[in-house]
Design a protein around this motif. Structure first.
Motif, PDB file in Angstrom:
ATOM      1  N   PRO A 184     -83.718 -10.233 -48.549  1.00 51.84           N
ATOM      2  CA  PRO A 184     -84.159 -11.054 -47.419  1.00 51.84           C
ATOM      3  C   PRO A 184     -85.292 -12.027 -47.740  1.00 51.84           C
ATOM      4  CG  PRO A 184     -84.763  -8.756 -47.090  1.00 51.84           C
ATOM      5  CD  PRO A 184     -83.841  -8.801 -48.265  1.00 51.84           C
ATOM      6  N   VAL A 185     -86.234 -11.630 -48.611  1.00 51.27           N
ATOM      7  CA  VAL A 185     -87.359 -12.533 -48.929  1.00 51.27           C
ATOM      8  C   VAL A 185     -86.839 -13.785 -49.634  1.00 51.27           C
ATOM      9  CG1 VAL A 185     -89.507 -12.779 -50.218  1.00 51.27           C
ATOM     10  CG2 VAL A 185     -89.015 -10.642 -49.013  1.00 51.27           C
ATOM     11  N   LYS A 186     -85.938 -13.596 -50.568  1.00 51.80           N
ATOM     12  CA  LYS A 186     -85.330 -14.730 -51.259  1.00 51.80           C
ATOM     13  C   LYS A 186     -84.560 -15.613 -50.279  1.00 51.80           C
ATOM     14  CE  LYS A 186     -81.956 -15.802 -54.898  1.00 51.80           C
ATOM     15  NZ  LYS A 186     -81.009 -15.202 -55.900  1.00 51.80           N
ATOM     16  N   GLU A 187     -83.881 -14.990 -49.331  1.00 48.40           N
ATOM     17  CA  GLU A 187     -83.066 -15.750 -48.386  1.00 48.40           C
ATOM     18  C   GLU A 187     -83.909 -16.561 -47.398  1.00 48.40           C
ATOM     19  OE1 GLU A 187     -80.153 -16.238 -48.948  1.00 48.40           O
ATOM     20  OE2 GLU A 187     -79.046 -14.454 -49.583  1.00 48.40           O
ATOM     21  N   VAL A 188     -85.137 -16.122 -47.121  1.00 46.54           N
ATOM     22  CA  VAL A 188     -86.009 -16.919 -46.249  1.00 46.54           C
ATOM     23  C   VAL A 188     -86.143 -18.325 -46.803  1.00 46.54           C
ATOM     24  CG1 VAL A 188     -88.370 -17.219 -45.401  1.00 46.54           C
ATOM     25  CG2 VAL A 188     -87.321 -14.958 -45.338  1.00 46.54           C
ATOM     26  N   LYS A 189     -86.444 -18.433 -48.084  1.00 48.06           N
ATOM     27  CA  LYS A 189     -86.620 -19.744 -48.722  1.00 48.06           C
ATOM     28  C   LYS A 189     -85.287 -20.474 -48.854  1.00 48.06           C
ATOM     29  CE  LYS A 189     -90.711 -18.196 -51.269  1.00 48.06           C
ATOM     30  NZ  LYS A 189     -90.774 -16.904 -50.555  1.00 48.06           N
ATOM     31  N   ALA A 190     -84.228 -19.746 -49.168  1.00 48.45           N
ATOM     32  CA  ALA A 190     -82.923 -20.374 -49.340  1.00 48.45           C
ATOM     33  C   ALA A 190     -82.438 -21.017 -48.041  1.00 48.45           C
ATOM     34  CB  ALA A 190     -81.906 -19.345 -49.838  1.00 48.45           C
ATOM     35  N   VAL A 191     -82.603 -20.323 -46.930  1.00 53.58           N
ATOM     36  CA  VAL A 191     -82.195 -20.872 -45.633  1.00 53.58           C
ATOM     37  C   VAL A 191     -83.040 -22.090 -45.290  1.00 53.58           C
ATOM     38  CG1 VAL A 191     -82.152 -20.420 -43.142  1.00 53.58           C
ATOM     39  CG2 VAL A 191     -81.290 -18.691 -44.733  1.00 53.58           C
ATOM     40  N   SER A 192     -84.339 -22.001 -45.556  1.00 50.03           N
ATOM     41  CA  SER A 192     -85.235 -23.102 -45.208  1.00 50.03           C
ATOM     42  C   SER A 192     -84.896 -24.382 -45.967  1.00 50.03           C
ATOM     43  CB  SER A 192     -86.687 -22.701 -45.493  1.00 50.03           C
ATOM     44  OG  SER A 192     -87.577 -23.736 -45.143  1.00 50.03           O
ATOM     45  N   ARG A 193     -84.356 -24.260 -47.172  1.00 46.35           N
ATOM     46  CA  ARG A 193     -84.113 -25.441 -48.008  1.00 46.35           C
ATOM     47  C   ARG A 193     -82.681 -25.963 -47.927  1.00 46.35           C
ATOM     48  NH1 ARG A 193     -88.081 -24.476 -53.250  1.00 46.35           N
ATOM     49  NH2 ARG A 193     -89.787 -23.547 -52.052  1.00 46.35           N
ATOM     50  N   ASP A 194     -81.872 -25.321 -47.097  1.00 47.16           N
ATOM     51  CA  ASP A 194     -80.474 -25.734 -46.956  1.00 47.16           C
ATOM     52  C   ASP A 194     -80.309 -26.563 -45.687  1.00 47.16           C
ATOM     53  OD1 ASP A 194     -77.684 -25.969 -46.924  1.00 47.16           O
ATOM     54  OD2 ASP A 194     -77.487 -24.070 -45.838  1.00 47.16           O
ATOM     55  N   LEU A 195     -80.409 -27.880 -45.814  1.00 40.65           N
ATOM     56  CA  LEU A 195     -80.349 -28.759 -44.649  1.00 40.65           C
ATOM     57  C   LEU A 195     -78.933 -28.918 -44.113  1.00 40.65           C
ATOM     58  CD1 LEU A 195     -82.850 -31.547 -45.800  1.00 40.65           C
ATOM     59  CD2 LEU A 195     -83.311 -29.349 -44.694  1.00 40.65           C
ATOM     60  N   THR A 196     -77.934 -28.479 -44.876  1.00 38.65           N
ATOM     61  CA  THR A 196     -76.543 -28.555 -44.409  1.00 38.65           C
ATOM     62  C   THR A 196     -76.139 -27.317 -43.619  1.00 38.65           C
ATOM     63  OG1 THR A 196     -75.607 -27.503 -46.398  1.00 38.65           O
ATOM     64  CG2 THR A 196     -75.990 -29.904 -46.474  1.00 38.65           C
TER      65      THR A 196
END
Length: 522
Positions: A290-302
């Protein structure tokens, strides 16, 4: 019914004196507001006797002190005042902070959060009024230069400050169930409540745009800390009410200008908490990292990034939020408040985001800000140009004459839920559904008699000098309605003309519950 509220640490700067300490300017802000509202030199001392900031829900307490400290309310960086709308306005570290009064609907939570902007604007004007007379409200300090206040979460130098949410929850539900049920939701909800940020990484030094201002500062799944090693779930066990209930302190959220984002922030979370307390199972949505996914979701503008679940399957943030909406809606009707409106707006936003994220730019902060950024990119301005960081900052300016958010509102390009008059009223009047009504009216009528205060009690002095402690531990104490039809708060405080009459009425109420006790003089 679930009481909730917000705490917003505002960004503060003095453009004409950039090296001036924000601790001093924040103190100017709170004190000027207090003096201009007639509190004068009398500023309420914060009473630390019920504070337990290092007690952890998981069962341990890193106790900071064994005896509650008494802090001089006139010290720099300590300014504190409860205001007539029931909120607390004070200095927290290097920020002016507004803690909204307790309410029990998402609509009121968003409204009273917006009232904080109005109050900060009043404070900025109050500071300017004193400075224009070439005098300071702080002894030993020069008049304060003109202030700028921003409702954001980053200073562009690596620091992040909070926009926290608070929700009452029942201790009958194991906290681990609450935490595990909320983690995937908190990771995914960024796509609705993100404020948008120019820059990647804690320092913001990598070029790019991301959905959330807080994402790069989340380092753990679960943590007690709020200023470092921040967790998706915060475990501070400081309920500010009786022992049967807990206060969920949420630090993984952005400061929102958008009324819709803020409304859904509170409303969606309330619905999910209701579902968890009704034993709805969300365990199949557990994330692998989940910690990794916080950043991944934030940087995925699509919004097409697939989050990996612990069971090996993959879902987008939108798909996860659809699951939460479906299960929460199935388990929880509109129990007399705004949850039906929340569910409808939640579904509408998900449909828009799925078709085209930018179709929400009239509703959500991050897409509204991204639309502004892209308009400049179309003119040849690079994302790492300082102008882009300035756009980011100006969006969150609370001054309607300077703010890019307010410019969008004026042009009809951003929908609002509350008029300026609604917000001004909430900044002046307390909600009538919680103890905030009693607190706010007490400060308005008898503020000079209040010596110290916290969320659970107020220490007052009678006209003859005796001290009494008035208890507001019950979140529903003295509200402006009761099931029996007796208007308790009105009878208690609106009908009395002196502090002594109020003390007498509270003493008569003492019985099964204690509303007031005499305090021995030191």
């Amino acid at each position: 019914m679930r009481y909730m509220g917000s705490e917003t640490e505002y960004g503060i700067s003095t453009p004409s004196a950039p090296l001036l300490s924000p601790i001093i300017t924040s103190t100017h802000t709170v004190v000027a507001y207090s003096v201009a509202r007639g509190f004068g030199d009398h500023r309420v001392r914060w009473d630390y006797q019920d504070e337990t900031p290092l007690r952890d829900t998981r069962g341990f307490d890193l106790r900071r002190y064994h005896q509650a400290p008494v802090v001089d309310p006139h010290s720099i960086g300590v300014a504190n005042v409860f205001i007539p709308n029931g909120a607390r306005f004070y200095v927290d570290h290097a920020h002016p902070e507004y803690s909204s009064p307790e309410v029990w609907t998402a609509r009121d939570a968003a409204l009273y959060d917006a009232a904080g902007d109005h109050i900060l604007l009043q404070a900025v004007a109050d500071v300017a009024g004193f400075s224009s007379q070439d005098r300071s409200v702080l002894d030993g300090h020069d008049p304060c230069p003109p202030l700028k206040i921003y409702k954001n979460n980053v200073d562009g130098k690596g620091a992040s400050y909070g926009s926290h949410e608070n929700y009452l929850y029942s201790r009958e539900t194991p906290f681990d169930d609450i935490a595990q049920g909320l983690i995937p939701f908190f990771v995914a909800r960024q796509v609705i409540i993100g404020a948008g940020r120019v820059g990647l990484g804690p320092q913001g030094d990598k070029p790019g745009f991301q959905i959330s201002q807080r994402a790069d500062y989340i380092e753990q799944e679960i943590s007690l800390e709020t200023t470092l090693n921040r967790g998706i779930i915060n475990t501070r066990d400081e309920p500010h009410t009786g022992d049967n209930d807990g206060r969920l302190h949420v630090i993984i959220g952005d400061a929102n200008m958008s009324h819709t984002s803020n409304f859904l922030k509170f409303g969606m979370t309330e619905m999910v908490l209701n579902a968890i307390e009704r034993h709805v199972d969300f365990s199949d949505l557990k994330l692998a990292n989940p910690v990794k996914e916080v950043k991944a979701v934030s940087r995925d503008l699509t919004l097409t990034h697939k989050l990996t679940l612990a069971n090996g399957s993959e879902l987008t943030a939108i798909e996860i939020l659809r699951e939460y909406l479906q299960r929460s809606q199935d388990s929880d009707g509109d129990d007399g408040n705004t949850l039906g409106e929340v569910a409808q707006k939640w579904a509408e936003i998900l449909t828009l985001l799925e078709s085209d994220p930018m179709s929400t730019r009239h509703l959500l902060d991050w897409t509204a800000k991204l639309a502004l950024i892209r308009s400049y990119e179309a003119r040849g301005v690079a994302i790492n140009d300082p102008k882009m960081s300035l756009i980011d900052l100006q969006y969150s300016d609370i001054d309607p004459q300077k703010s890019l958010y307010h410019a969008l509102v004026k042009k009809g390009r951003m929908e609002i839920m509350f008029s300026a008059e609604d917000i001004a009223h909430a900044a002046a009047e307390p909600p009538n559904t919680s103890r905030a009504y009693f607190r706010g009216r007490l400060m308005e009528k008898f503020g000079d008699h209040v010596l110290a205060a916290n969320w659970e009690s107020l220490l007052v002095r009678s006209s003859t000098g005796e001290k009494y402690r008035m208890y507001t531990t019950d979140l529903g104490a003295f509200v402006d309605w009761t099931p029996t039809g007796v208007d308790m708060s009105h009878v208690l405080i609106d009908e009395v003309s002196t502090i002594d009459q109020l003390i007498e009425r509270l003493e008569r109420l003492n019985g099964n519950a204690t509303y007031i006790t005499a305090v021995k003089s030191d």
